[in-house]
Design a protein around this motif. Structure first.
Motif, PDB file in Angstrom:
ATOM      1  N   LEU A 153      49.968 -17.862 -90.518  1.00 40.66           N
ATOM      2  CA  LEU A 153      50.260 -18.067 -89.103  1.00 40.66           C
ATOM      3  C   LEU A 153      49.940 -16.810 -88.308  1.00 40.66           C
ATOM      4  CD1 LEU A 153      53.722 -19.869 -89.466  1.00 40.66           C
ATOM      5  CD2 LEU A 153      51.492 -20.930 -89.065  1.00 40.66           C
ATOM      6  N   ARG A 154      49.578 -16.988 -87.054  1.00 40.32           N
ATOM      7  CA  ARG A 154      49.327 -15.848 -86.179  1.00 40.32           C
ATOM      8  C   ARG A 154      50.611 -15.064 -85.971  1.00 40.32           C
ATOM      9  NH1 ARG A 154      44.955 -15.690 -82.769  1.00 40.32           N
ATOM     10  NH2 ARG A 154      46.259 -14.825 -81.110  1.00 40.32           N
ATOM     11  N   GLY A 155      50.481 -13.768 -85.839  1.00 40.06           N
ATOM     12  CA  GLY A 155      51.649 -12.915 -85.637  1.00 40.06           C
ATOM     13  C   GLY A 155      52.146 -12.967 -84.211  1.00 40.06           C
ATOM     14  N   LYS A 156      51.633 -12.095 -83.378  1.00 36.67           N
ATOM     15  CA  LYS A 156      52.075 -12.022 -81.989  1.00 36.67           C
ATOM     16  C   LYS A 156      51.513 -13.189 -81.174  1.00 36.67           C
ATOM     17  CE  LYS A 156      52.459  -6.977 -81.912  1.00 36.67           C
ATOM     18  NZ  LYS A 156      52.009  -5.730 -81.247  1.00 36.67           N
ATOM     19  N   THR A 157      52.334 -13.706 -80.303  1.00 35.62           N
ATOM     20  CA  THR A 157      51.896 -14.762 -79.387  1.00 35.62           C
ATOM     21  C   THR A 157      52.186 -14.324 -77.951  1.00 35.62           C
ATOM     22  OG1 THR A 157      54.061 -15.868 -79.572  1.00 35.62           O
ATOM     23  CG2 THR A 157      52.327 -16.597 -81.067  1.00 35.62           C
ATOM     24  N   ARG A 158      51.510 -14.951 -77.021  1.00 39.70           N
ATOM     25  CA  ARG A 158      51.705 -14.597 -75.612  1.00 39.70           C
ATOM     26  C   ARG A 158      53.104 -14.982 -75.136  1.00 39.70           C
ATOM     27  NH1 ARG A 158      46.897 -17.544 -72.677  1.00 39.70           N
ATOM     28  NH2 ARG A 158      46.782 -18.780 -74.604  1.00 39.70           N
ATOM     29  N   LYS A 159      53.649 -14.166 -74.261  1.00 37.78           N
ATOM     30  CA  LYS A 159      54.971 -14.463 -73.719  1.00 37.78           C
ATOM     31  C   LYS A 159      54.890 -15.730 -72.872  1.00 37.78           C
ATOM     32  CE  LYS A 159      56.756  -9.734 -73.655  1.00 37.78           C
ATOM     33  NZ  LYS A 159      57.336  -8.660 -72.806  1.00 37.78           N
ATOM     34  N   SER A 160      55.946 -16.531 -72.974  1.00 34.60           N
ATOM     35  CA  SER A 160      55.949 -17.796 -72.241  1.00 34.60           C
ATOM     36  C   SER A 160      57.308 -18.004 -71.577  1.00 34.60           C
ATOM     37  CB  SER A 160      55.660 -18.962 -73.193  1.00 34.60           C
ATOM     38  OG  SER A 160      56.589 -18.948 -74.277  1.00 34.60           O
ATOM     39  N   ARG A 161      57.328 -18.878 -70.570  1.00 32.96           N
ATOM     40  CA  ARG A 161      58.562 -19.130 -69.817  1.00 32.96           C
ATOM     41  C   ARG A 161      59.451 -20.164 -70.521  1.00 32.96           C
ATOM     42  NH1 ARG A 161      54.651 -19.322 -65.768  1.00 32.96           N
ATOM     43  NH2 ARG A 161      54.809 -21.617 -65.747  1.00 32.96           N
ATOM     44  N   ASN A 162      58.850 -21.047 -71.262  1.00 38.83           N
ATOM     45  CA  ASN A 162      59.607 -22.112 -71.911  1.00 38.83           C
ATOM     46  C   ASN A 162      58.833 -22.630 -73.137  1.00 38.83           C
ATOM     47  OD1 ASN A 162      57.603 -23.945 -70.840  1.00 38.83           O
ATOM     48  ND2 ASN A 162      58.702 -23.790 -68.881  1.00 38.83           N
ATOM     49  N   LYS A 164      57.458 -25.532 -73.662  1.00 45.70           N
ATOM     50  CA  LYS A 164      56.254 -26.278 -73.299  1.00 45.70           C
ATOM     51  C   LYS A 164      55.072 -25.340 -73.093  1.00 45.70           C
ATOM     52  CE  LYS A 164      54.537 -29.737 -70.049  1.00 45.70           C
ATOM     53  NZ  LYS A 164      54.870 -30.589 -68.867  1.00 45.70           N
ATOM     54  N   GLN A 165      55.320 -24.240 -72.387  1.00 50.01           N
ATOM     55  CA  GLN A 165      54.249 -23.271 -72.154  1.00 50.01           C
ATOM     56  C   GLN A 165      53.899 -22.556 -73.455  1.00 50.01           C
ATOM     57  OE1 GLN A 165      54.789 -19.545 -69.813  1.00 50.01           O
ATOM     58  NE2 GLN A 165      53.244 -20.441 -68.439  1.00 50.01           N
ATOM     59  N   ALA A 166      54.913 -22.291 -74.275  1.00 46.27           N
ATOM     60  CA  ALA A 166      54.657 -21.636 -75.560  1.00 46.27           C
ATOM     61  C   ALA A 166      53.731 -22.481 -76.421  1.00 46.27           C
ATOM     62  CB  ALA A 166      55.970 -21.389 -76.302  1.00 46.27           C
ATOM     63  N   LEU A 167      53.962 -23.800 -76.444  1.00 53.62           N
ATOM     64  CA  LEU A 167      53.100 -24.701 -77.220  1.00 53.62           C
ATOM     65  C   LEU A 167      51.683 -24.703 -76.661  1.00 53.62           C
ATOM     66  CD1 LEU A 167      52.681 -26.814 -79.403  1.00 53.62           C
ATOM     67  CD2 LEU A 167      53.508 -28.553 -77.784  1.00 53.62           C
ATOM     68  N   ARG A 180      43.964 -22.412 -87.094  1.00 53.24           N
ATOM     69  CA  ARG A 180      44.467 -23.688 -86.600  1.00 53.24           C
ATOM     70  C   ARG A 180      45.947 -23.969 -86.869  1.00 53.24           C
ATOM     71  NH1 ARG A 180      41.174 -26.875 -83.202  1.00 53.24           N
ATOM     72  NH2 ARG A 180      39.069 -26.017 -83.351  1.00 53.24           N
ATOM     73  N   PHE A 181      46.580 -23.211 -87.722  1.00 51.30           N
ATOM     74  CA  PHE A 181      47.982 -23.478 -88.049  1.00 51.30           C
ATOM     75  C   PHE A 181      48.911 -22.737 -87.088  1.00 51.30           C
ATOM     76  CE2 PHE A 181      45.869 -24.228 -92.144  1.00 51.30           C
ATOM     77  CZ  PHE A 181      46.330 -25.509 -92.422  1.00 51.30           C
ATOM     78  N   ILE A 182      49.928 -23.451 -86.598  1.00 46.33           N
ATOM     79  CA  ILE A 182      50.916 -22.853 -85.715  1.00 46.33           C
ATOM     80  C   ILE A 182      52.312 -23.303 -86.136  1.00 46.33           C
ATOM     81  CG2 ILE A 182      49.280 -22.842 -83.782  1.00 46.33           C
ATOM     82  CD1 ILE A 182      50.947 -25.175 -82.567  1.00 46.33           C
ATOM     83  N   PHE A 183      53.305 -22.513 -85.793  1.00 44.34           N
ATOM     84  CA  PHE A 183      54.699 -22.947 -85.935  1.00 44.34           C
ATOM     85  C   PHE A 183      55.239 -23.226 -84.547  1.00 44.34           C
ATOM     86  CE2 PHE A 183      59.189 -21.954 -85.473  1.00 44.34           C
ATOM     87  CZ  PHE A 183      59.750 -22.807 -86.426  1.00 44.34           C
ATOM     88  N   HIS A 184      55.975 -24.349 -84.431  1.00 44.30           N
ATOM     89  CA  HIS A 184      56.589 -24.630 -83.126  1.00 44.30           C
ATOM     90  C   HIS A 184      57.891 -25.385 -83.315  1.00 44.30           C
ATOM     91  CE1 HIS A 184      56.691 -24.865 -78.813  1.00 44.30           C
ATOM     92  NE2 HIS A 184      56.966 -26.164 -78.888  1.00 44.30           N
ATOM     93  N   ASP A 185      58.850 -25.022 -82.471  1.00 43.24           N
ATOM     94  CA  ASP A 185      60.154 -25.669 -82.437  1.00 43.24           C
ATOM     95  C   ASP A 185      60.252 -26.409 -81.104  1.00 43.24           C
ATOM     96  OD1 ASP A 185      62.788 -26.419 -82.336  1.00 43.24           O
ATOM     97  OD2 ASP A 185      63.607 -24.451 -82.843  1.00 43.24           O
ATOM     98  N   PHE A 186      60.386 -27.742 -81.166  1.00 43.71           N
ATOM     99  CA  PHE A 186      60.424 -28.538 -79.946  1.00 43.71           C
ATOM    100  C   PHE A 186      61.805 -28.557 -79.292  1.00 43.71           C
ATOM    101  CE2 PHE A 186      56.452 -30.077 -81.641  1.00 43.71           C
ATOM    102  CZ  PHE A 186      55.685 -30.311 -80.497  1.00 43.71           C
ATOM    103  N   GLY A 187      62.771 -27.895 -79.921  1.00 43.39           N
ATOM    104  CA  GLY A 187      64.086 -27.806 -79.300  1.00 43.39           C
ATOM    105  C   GLY A 187      65.157 -28.548 -80.057  1.00 43.39           C
ATOM    106  N   SER A 188      66.397 -28.381 -79.621  1.00 38.50           N
ATOM    107  CA  SER A 188      67.558 -28.957 -80.283  1.00 38.50           C
ATOM    108  C   SER A 188      67.425 -30.475 -80.427  1.00 38.50           C
ATOM    109  CB  SER A 188      68.821 -28.618 -79.486  1.00 38.50           C
ATOM    110  OG  SER A 188      69.959 -29.198 -80.093  1.00 38.50           O
ATOM    111  N   GLY A 189      67.657 -30.949 -81.667  1.00 40.74           N
ATOM    112  CA  GLY A 189      67.583 -32.383 -81.931  1.00 40.74           C
ATOM    113  C   GLY A 189      66.182 -32.919 -82.068  1.00 40.74           C
TER     114      GLY A 189
END
Length: 263
Positions: A153-162, A164-167, A180-189
């Motif tokens: 996975l990529r190390g540093k990512t650009r700062k984002s406000r939320n 949705k923008q992070a994705l 092409r591989f990323i980690f993402h958390d869509f939020g609680s639940g």
């Protein structure tokens, strides 16, 4: 014990000893002759019966592994071993069939898997195995490029406000960098995990790259995962139990012929 039930035999599996009751009515006379005229041969008959039953159980377990388990090679099958009975003391004879790998215990009895890190337990998806997103349950192992050991996975990512923008930033970076591989958390639940960004044109100025899609490779939503039990030893030993009387008869007959008692 009642009637013509002569002996208890023991075949062990990884759940403990299973005692097997053998009706020897139709071979009483052979057994009697063997005990009378070839006493030293009788323990060989009982020992060989136990060992034959254990090896039959091993054969059935290995066959079940091929059907029930998703394996990359024959390592799991080869882990199924038999500890043969060697003593000629009939009262102490027992044969054991078991596995040298710990996960077969979990396979047999079920259990729980706990995450060792800050995220959840990585569960490979059907997509990771090249079976599409609709295939349930997954019946193959992840393809080599999708093996979690091969994913970087990529190390540093650009700062984002939320989120949705992070994705959005992650998808853009995946397309432009080719990683092409990323980690993402869509939020609680909601789901979180490792995704692959599929497709997508590099000629974009803003927004999601045209044609880019997300495919989940590993689901990391749960910190604790229940693993259902899928017995392989228990049914194999049960089948071997049914076959023991026939094995015992053959073992007795072999010893009788060996010593020429009925010539």
């Amino acid at each position: 014990m009642q009637g013509n039930v002569k002996r208890w035999y023991t075949v062990d599996n990884n759940e403990g000893a299973i005692m097997i009751n053998v009706n020897t009515l139709d071979i009483d006379e052979l057994e009697k002759e063997l005990k009378t005229y070839a006493r030293k041969a009788f323990p060989f008959a009982t020992k060989n019966t136990l060992n034959s039953a254990a090896f039959k159980a091993r054969e059935l377990i290995q066959k079940d592994i091929r059907v029930k388990m998703v394996t990359r090679n024959q390592f799991t099958e080869r882990s199924i071993l038999v500890d043969q009975s060697k003593t000629l003391n009939v009262r102490r004879q027992s044969s054991t069939v078991g596995s040298t790998v710990d996960y077969m215990k979990t396979q047999e009895f079920g259990g729980t898997k706990r995450s060792g890190g800050s995220e959840g337990v990585p569960i490979p998806t059907s997509y990771s195995a090249g079976q599409g997103e609709q295939q349930q349950p997954r019946t193959k192992l992840p393809r080599k490029p999708n093996n979690i050991r091969n994913i970087r996975l990529r190390g540093k990512t650009r700062k984002s406000r939320n989120r949705k923008q992070a994705l959005l930033f992650k998808m853009q970076d995946a397309v432009t960098s080719g990683k092409r591989f990323i980690f993402h958390d869509f939020g609680s639940g909601k789901k979180k995990g490792i995704f692959r960004v599929v497709g997508g044109s590099r000629n974009f100025k803003r927004g999601v790259p045209r044609g880019a899609r997300l495919r989940m490779v590993y689901d990391l939503s749960e910190k604790i995962v229940d693993i259902p039990k899928t017995p392989t030893f228990k049914p194999a030993v049960a089948t071997a139990q049914v076959l023991i009387p026939g094995m015992y008869r053959k073992a007795i007959e072999f010893q009788v012929r060996r010593f020429g008692l009925f010539r």
